[in-house]
Design a protein around this motif. Structure first.
Motif, mmCIF file in Angstrom:
data_model
loop_
_atom_site.group_PDB
_atom_site.id
_atom_site.type_symbol
_atom_site.label_atom_id
_atom_site.label_comp_id
_atom_site.label_asym_id
_atom_site.label_seq_id
_atom_site.Cartn_x
_atom_site.Cartn_y
_atom_site.Cartn_z
ATOM 1 N N GLY A 182 0.797 -1.228 0.000
ATOM 2 C CA GLY A 182 0.000 0.000 0.000
ATOM 3 C C GLY A 182 0.825 1.271 0.000
ATOM 4 N N PRO A 183 1.780 1.430 0.929
ATOM 5 C CA PRO A 183 2.630 2.632 0.902
ATOM 6 C C PRO A 183 3.386 2.790 -0.413
ATOM 7 N N PHE A 199 1.073 4.349 -2.908
ATOM 8 C CA PHE A 199 0.971 5.790 -2.631
ATOM 9 C C PHE A 199 2.196 6.518 -3.171
ATOM 10 N N LEU A 207 2.217 9.252 -6.193
ATOM 11 C CA LEU A 207 2.658 10.622 -5.920
ATOM 12 C C LEU A 207 3.735 11.054 -6.909
ATOM 13 N N TYR A 253 -8.373 -0.232 0.131
ATOM 14 C CA TYR A 253 -7.125 0.279 0.698
ATOM 15 C C TYR A 253 -6.144 0.662 -0.411
ATOM 16 N N TYR A 254 -5.925 -0.242 -1.356
ATOM 17 C CA TYR A 254 -4.964 0.027 -2.424
ATOM 18 C C TYR A 254 -5.454 1.142 -3.357
ATOM 19 N N LEU A 284 -5.274 4.528 -1.531
ATOM 20 C CA LEU A 284 -3.925 5.070 -1.408
ATOM 21 C C LEU A 284 -3.409 5.570 -2.759
ATOM 22 N N ALA A 285 -3.743 4.862 -3.829
ATOM 23 C CA ALA A 285 -3.334 5.332 -5.154
ATOM 24 C C ALA A 285 -3.979 6.682 -5.463
ATOM 25 N N THR A 286 -5.260 6.814 -5.127
ATOM 26 C CA THR A 286 -5.958 8.078 -5.381
ATOM 27 C C THR A 286 -5.365 9.209 -4.539
ATOM 28 N N LEU A 287 -5.121 8.944 -3.259
ATOM 29 C CA LEU A 287 -4.547 9.967 -2.384
ATOM 30 C C LEU A 287 -3.135 10.350 -2.825
ATOM 31 N N GLY A 288 -2.333 9.362 -3.222
ATOM 32 C CA GLY A 288 -0.985 9.659 -3.692
ATOM 33 C C GLY A 288 -1.000 10.522 -4.944
ATOM 34 N N SER A 289 -1.911 10.221 -5.855
ATOM 35 C CA SER A 289 -2.008 11.005 -7.074
ATOM 36 C C SER A 289 -2.478 12.427 -6.776
#
Length: 210
Positions: free
Chosen positions: A17-18, A21, A25, A54-55, A58-63
């Protein structure tokens, strides 16, 4: 540089997951990892179906975080920086589309896969000093549709999802992008043609003495 990018991708797979992210990002800001985030989501969700939200989240938040880095670069650097960084033709096209469609020019390209350019539109949003909240909503909509959609594909198709994406991702993304554009333009036209609401008078009746 290629060895460094390969090392980062391997690290992302190892971190889970990290790592998703981190790659999202970097890919949305100053580096490029074409379709790596998409592949990460598919592979990880196929292995751990219960972690799809979760995955993809995190991808959406990182982007979103990466896009905000570029957004503020455009906000500080202005149009001159934009023209130094990207091809003149891409800049002029991004400016024209943004002037016509506003934040839809961010939401729709954020759904589409490469080679559709996305970063020029992010920088243009910064140059145009779009409100951060509006920018957040546009990116969250586009990337959320893309990454959660890929998570669902991994749930439905399992190991075949990666092949399905390679063969159909551009077609599916284009259809979704067109739908978002049509809905957005329709909503814009609807709002622009509505007559302005008139406030109800509140002082028509004479006040009564106490």
């Amino acid at each position: 540089m290629a060895r460094f990018l390969n090392w980062v991708q391997g690290l992302a797979f190892a971190l889970g997951g990290p790592g998703v992210f981190l790659i999202a990002l970097l890919d949305s800001s100053f580096l490029s990892f074409p379709e790596v985030v998409d592949l990460l989501i598919v592979v990880l969700v196929t292995r751990h179906k219960e972690r799809m939200l979760y995955y993809a989240g995190l991808a959406t938040l990182g982007s979103i975080a990466g896009c905000f880095l570029l957004y503020y670069v455009g906000r500080v650097g202005g149009e001159a920086f934009l023209r130094r960084r990207f091809h003149e033709r891409h800049v002029d096209r991004a400016l024209a589309v943004f002037q016509k469609y506003g934040l839809l020019a961010v939401a729709v390209p954020s759904i589409l896969p490469p080679p559709v350019p996305f970063k020029p539109f992010v920088l243009v949003a910064g140059v145009a000093r779009v409100r951060p909240w509006d920018f957040f909503l546009a990116v969250a909509l586009g990337r959320g549709v893309r990454y959660f959609g890929e998570g669902l594909l991994a749930l439905w198709y399992g190991d075949r999802a990666a092949d399905f994406l390679r063969e159909n991702t551009r077609t599916v993304s284009l259809i979704i992008g067109v739908l978002v554009l049509v809905i957005g333009v329709g909503w814009f036209l609807y709002k622009s043609r509505r007559p302005p609401r008139t406030a109800h008078p509140i002082d028509d009746e004479p006040t009564r003495p106490l």
